[in-house]
Write a protein that holds these residues in place. Structure first.
Motif, PDB file in Angstrom:
ATOM      1  N   TYR A  32      -2.364  54.605  47.062  1.00 25.83           N
ATOM      2  CA  TYR A  32      -1.996  53.215  45.787  1.00 25.83           C
ATOM      3  C   TYR A  32      -3.395  52.936  45.283  1.00 25.83           C
ATOM      4  O   TYR A  32      -2.748  52.919  43.673  1.00 25.83           O
ATOM      5  N   GLN A  33      -4.748  52.983  45.639  1.00 28.71           N
ATOM      6  CA  GLN A  33      -5.528  53.092  45.418  1.00 28.71           C
ATOM      7  C   GLN A  33      -6.221  54.390  44.095  1.00 28.71           C
ATOM      8  O   GLN A  33      -6.441  53.592  43.292  1.00 28.71           O
ATOM      9  N   THR A  34      -5.642  55.828  44.236  1.00 22.77           N
ATOM     10  CA  THR A  34      -6.382  56.841  43.745  1.00 22.77           C
ATOM     11  C   THR A  34      -4.746  56.710  42.418  1.00 22.77           C
ATOM     12  O   THR A  34      -5.583  57.380  40.844  1.00 22.77           O
ATOM     13  N   VAL A  35      -3.496  56.675  42.410  1.00 20.23           N
ATOM     14  CA  VAL A  35      -2.680  56.976  41.909  1.00 20.23           C
ATOM     15  C   VAL A  35      -2.590  55.922  40.192  1.00 20.23           C
ATOM     16  O   VAL A  35      -3.497  55.216  40.614  1.00 20.23           O
ATOM     17  N   LYS A  36      -2.635  55.981  39.225  1.00 26.93           N
ATOM     18  CA  LYS A  36      -2.349  55.380  37.947  1.00 26.93           C
ATOM     19  C   LYS A  36      -1.254  54.463  38.206  1.00 26.93           C
ATOM     20  O   LYS A  36      -0.310  55.342  37.709  1.00 26.93           O
ATOM     21  N   GLY A  52       9.971  59.443  44.081  1.00 23.23           N
ATOM     22  CA  GLY A  52       8.806  59.045  45.552  1.00 23.23           C
ATOM     23  C   GLY A  52       7.837  57.822  45.646  1.00 23.23           C
ATOM     24  O   GLY A  52       8.457  56.544  45.070  1.00 23.23           O
ATOM     25  N   TRP A  53       7.064  57.960  46.392  1.00 21.72           N
ATOM     26  CA  TRP A  53       6.605  57.080  46.697  1.00 21.72           C
ATOM     27  C   TRP A  53       5.727  56.087  45.501  1.00 21.72           C
ATOM     28  O   TRP A  53       5.962  54.693  45.922  1.00 21.72           O
ATOM     29  N   LYS A  54       5.259  56.408  44.645  1.00 20.68           N
ATOM     30  CA  LYS A  54       4.928  55.546  43.710  1.00 20.68           C
ATOM     31  C   LYS A  54       5.862  54.868  42.468  1.00 20.68           C
ATOM     32  O   LYS A  54       5.146  53.300  42.459  1.00 20.68           O
TER      33      LYS A  54
END
Length: 583
Positions: free
Chosen positions: A577-581, A267-269
Motif C-alpha cells: 500500500y506504500q507503493t500504489v498511488k 482487488g486489494w486497492k
C-alpha cells in the motif's frame, strides 16, 4: 581489611568438595539420592511418579548428610530427592553390608505385589548421574507365577582422578514375597579407575542412533527444500501478480472520472481506506501479539542456551533456565503489546498490560493446579509443593508484572504513534460476498497445514524425549526447525492474506494471526494420535497430565506462530500500500 581477606581465604579452605563442584577427596562422602518410583513400560506413564520410600523399603543407618540442594525446576518436575542412608566413601570399596531387616506385613506385601505386577522401577542419583533399578520381577516359569523382590544393590562406580565419571547398578538377591516374610536388604560398592573424561560422562545416556538417524536428517533437508520452494513460489506469484495489479491500477488512474466509474474496479486497492482499521477486540489482539513475541523470544534464547550449556547434565536446569528467561524477557511482551494497542487508539492500556502479562501464565497455572489436585489425590510426587506455588506467584507479581509495565510504558512512548501509508475511512466499507475458497475460516484451517508439515517429524522426537525415556540433546536441530517454521509460516500467511485482500475483505489482522496459529491445532491433533497409537499411557492422572500440558504447549506454539504470521503479513501489507498511488 586484612582480617576480612584472611577470613575469606580460611572459609575457602574449609569448604568441602561435594556433588555441586564434583570434586572429591579419598574417603569423602558421596551421596546416593533416592528419587522416585515410576510405572514403566515401553512408553507407559512416565509422569506418574511416587517417592521411593512410599514402597516398604528401609533407609540405611546413616541419618545425616553434609549437603542438599533442590532447584525450582526440580520441584516442578516432581524430583523428590531423599537420602538413601547408605554410607558411600569416595574410592573406598564396601563389602556386602546389611542395610536393614524387615518383616513384611499384609499391607507391605500387597504394596510390593502391586509394584512388581505393574513393573515399577526406581531412580537414584549419585553425583548427579541417574541410575535405574527394577523393584522386582515375575517368575512365569512356575505355576502360579512367583513374585520376586530384589533385595541386593551392587554399585560399580568409575572414577577419574577426583571425579565420578561412571556408575552402574546391579540388582540381585531375588526373594519370594509373602506376608510375614523376613527380608534382608543389602548393598555393596566397588570402585574402579576409568579413562572416561568427566565432560563425556553423560554420553552413555544419549541415543545418537535415535536422534541423529537418517530420517531426522532427511526431515530437516525436506523442510529446508520446502522453505526454498515456498519462498520461490511466493516471490514468483506475488511479484508477477502484484506487477499486473500495479499496471492495472496505473491504467485506471490515467482514466478520467467517467471512464473510471464505468470501469470494473476490483482487488486489494479498493480496501485501502479500511485495511489499516484496528481489528475487533483490539485489547485481546494486542495482548496475543505481545505474548507471541514473548514466547518466540524465550524459545530462541532458551534453545541457544541449551546448545551452549548442555542442560541435560543437570536436573531441572532447562526448566529453571526457561522460567528465568521468561521472566527476564517480560519487557518484550509489554513493548510489543503496549505499542500496538496505542497505535490502535486504545485507552485501557493498564487492562491490556495485565492481560498480556498474565495471558500465558494464567493458562499454565490453571492447568497445573488441576493436575496438582489429581496428583495430591494419587499421592504422587508430581504434586507441586505449596512453597513453590508461592515462589511462582511471587515471580509473576514482583518480576513479570513490573517488567511488563516497563516495556508497555516504553512501547507506548517510542512506538505508539500510528503511521499508516493510507488514511482510514470514518465509515467501514461493506464486505462483498466471496467465493467459498476465500472464506476466512477456510483460509485459517488451510494455513496451518504446510507449517505443521515442516515440523511434525521434529514433534515426534520432542514428544518421545518428553513422554518416553529419551534425553533430548539435539537443540541445534530444534533451532533450525524453529527458523524453518518461521519462514514457512510467514510465506503461507502472506499468500492467504493476499487472497483475502484481493477478495476485498480487509479483516486481515485476525485472519493472518489465526492462519499462523492454526499450526498449533494440527500439533494438538498429532498429540492425540501420539497418545493413542504411540504410547501405552493409562489412568486418569497420566491422561489429564498429558492432554493438559500438551494443551499448554499447543497454546504457546499458537501464540508464537500466530505472531510470526501476523508480523510478516503486516510488513507485506504496508509495503504494497506504500507503493500504489492512493487519491
Amino acid at each position: 581489611m586484612r582480617v576480612l581477606i584472611s577470613l575469606l581465604l580460611l572459609s575457602a579452605l574449609l569448604v568441602e568438595a561435594d556433588e555441586h563442584d564434583h570434586l572429591y577427596e579419598v574417603d569423602e562422602e558421596v551421596v546416593l539420592w533416592m528419587n522416585t518410583v515410576r510405572i514403566v513400560g515401553p512408553y507407559s506413564n512416565r509422569q506418574e511418579t511416587y517417592t521411593y520410600f512410599s514402597l516398604p523399603f528401609c533407609k540405611g543407618e546413616k541419618k545425616e548428610i553434609g549437603h542438599y540442594h533442590e532447584t525450582m525446576g526440580e520441584s516442578l518436575l516432581g524430583v523428590e530427592l531423599e537420602f538413601s542412608g547408605l554410607d558411600i566413601k569416595f574410592r573406598t570399596n564396601t563389602k556386602k553390608t546389611v542395610v536393614c531387616q524387615k518383616k513384611l506385613t499384609e499391607t507391605d506385601y500387597k504394596t510390593l505385589l502391586y509394584a512388581i505386577q505393574n513393573s515399577y522401577y526406581y531412580q537414584m542419583y549419585l553425583d548427579d548421574m541417574p541410575i535405574w533399578g527394577m523393584v522386582g520381577e515375575i517368575d512365569n516359569s512356575v505355576s502360579p507365577p512367583a513374585y520376586k523382590l530384589y533385595t541386593h544393590k551392587r554399585l560399580d562406580i568409575g572414577y577419574n582422578d577426583k571425579q565420578v565419571v561412571d556408575v552402574n547398578l546391579t540388582t540381585d538377591g531375588r526373594v519370594d514375597i509373602r506376608p510375614g516374610a523376613e527380608l534382608t536388604f543389602t548393598y555393596e560398592v566397588q570402585w574402579s579407575k576409568s579413562e572416561i573424561d568427566f565432560t563425556k560422562r553423560f554420553d552413555k545416556y544419549l541415543d545418537p542412533s535415535f536422534f541423529q538417524h537418517r530420517i531426522h536428517w532427511f526431515s530437516i533437508f525436506n523442510s529446508f527444500m520446502m522453505v526454498v520452494f515456498l519462498v520461490g513460489l511466493v516471490w514468483m506469484i506475488l511479484v508477477r501478480t502484484l506487477r499486473k495489479d500495479y499496471a492495472r491500477y496505473q491504467k485506471e488512474d490515467s482514466l478520467d472520472d467517467l471512464d473510471a466509474d464505468l470501469g470494473d474496479e476490483y482487488g486489494w486497492k479498493q480496501v485501502h481506506g479500511d485495511v489499516f482499521r484496528p481489528p475487533t477486540l483490539p485489547l485481546l489482539f494486542s495482548s496475543c501479539i505481545g505474548a507471541g513475541y514473548h514466547v518466540f523470544t524465550v524459545a530462541v534464547i532458551t534453545t541457544i542456551l541449551a546448545i551452549v550449556g548442555e542442560f541435560y547434565t543437570e536436573r531441572g536446569s532447562l526448566l529453571s533456565a526457561a522460567i528465568f528467561v521468561y521472566a527476564a524477557c517480560s519487557p518484550v511482551n509489554g513493548y510489543a503489546g503496549g505499542s500496538m494497542y496505542a497505535r490502535f487508539g486504545g485507552r485501557h492500556w493498564i487492562k491490556q498490560m495485565l492481560l498480556g502479562a498474565f495471558l500465558l501464565p494464567s493458562m499454565v497455572c490453571g492447568v497445573a493446579f488441576l493436575i496438582n489436585f489429581i496428583a495430591i489425590y494419587y499421592h504422587a510426587s508430581r504434586a507441586i509443593p505449596f512453597t513453590i506455588m508461592l515462589a511462582v506467584t511471587a515471580i509473576c507479581l514482583f518480576v513479570i508484572l513490573p517488567l511488563t509495565l516497563v516495556g508497555t510504558v516504553i512501547g507506548r512512548n517510542m512506538a505508539g504513534t500510528a503511521d499508516y501509508p493510507c488514511r482510514v475511512n470514518a465509515v467501514p466499507r461493506p464486505i462483498p460476498d466471496k467465493k467459498w475458497f476465500v472464506q476466512p475460516w477456510l483460509i485459517t484451517l488451510a494455513g496451518g497445514v504446510l507449517p505443521f508439515g515442516s515440523i511434525f517429524i521434529e514433534m515426534y522426537f520432542i514428544f518421545t524425549s518428553f513422554w518416553a525415556y529419551k534425553i533430548y540433546y539435539v537443540y541445534g536441530f530444534m533451532l533450525l526447525v524453529t527458523i524453518i517454521l518461521s519462514i514457512v509460516t510467514v510465506c503461507v500467511t502472506i499468500v492467504c492474506s493476499y487472497f483475502l485482500l484481493n477478495a476485498e475483505d480487509y479483516r486481515w489482522r485476525w485472519t493472518s494471526f489465526a492462519c499462523g496459529a492454526s499450526t498449533s491445532f494440527y500439533v494438538y491433533m498429532y498429540s492425540m494420535y501420539y497418545f493413542f497409537f504411540k504410547t501405552k499411557m493409562y489412568g486418569l492422572f497420566q491422561t489429564v497430565f498429558y492432554f493438559g500440558y500438551m494443551g499448554i504447549f499447543a497454546a504457546a506454539l499458537g501464540l508464537m506462530t500466530g505472531t510470526i504470521g501476523y508480523v510478516g503479513t503486516a510488513k507485506f501489507v504496508r509495503k504494497i500500500y506504500q507503493t500504489v498511488k492512493i487519491d
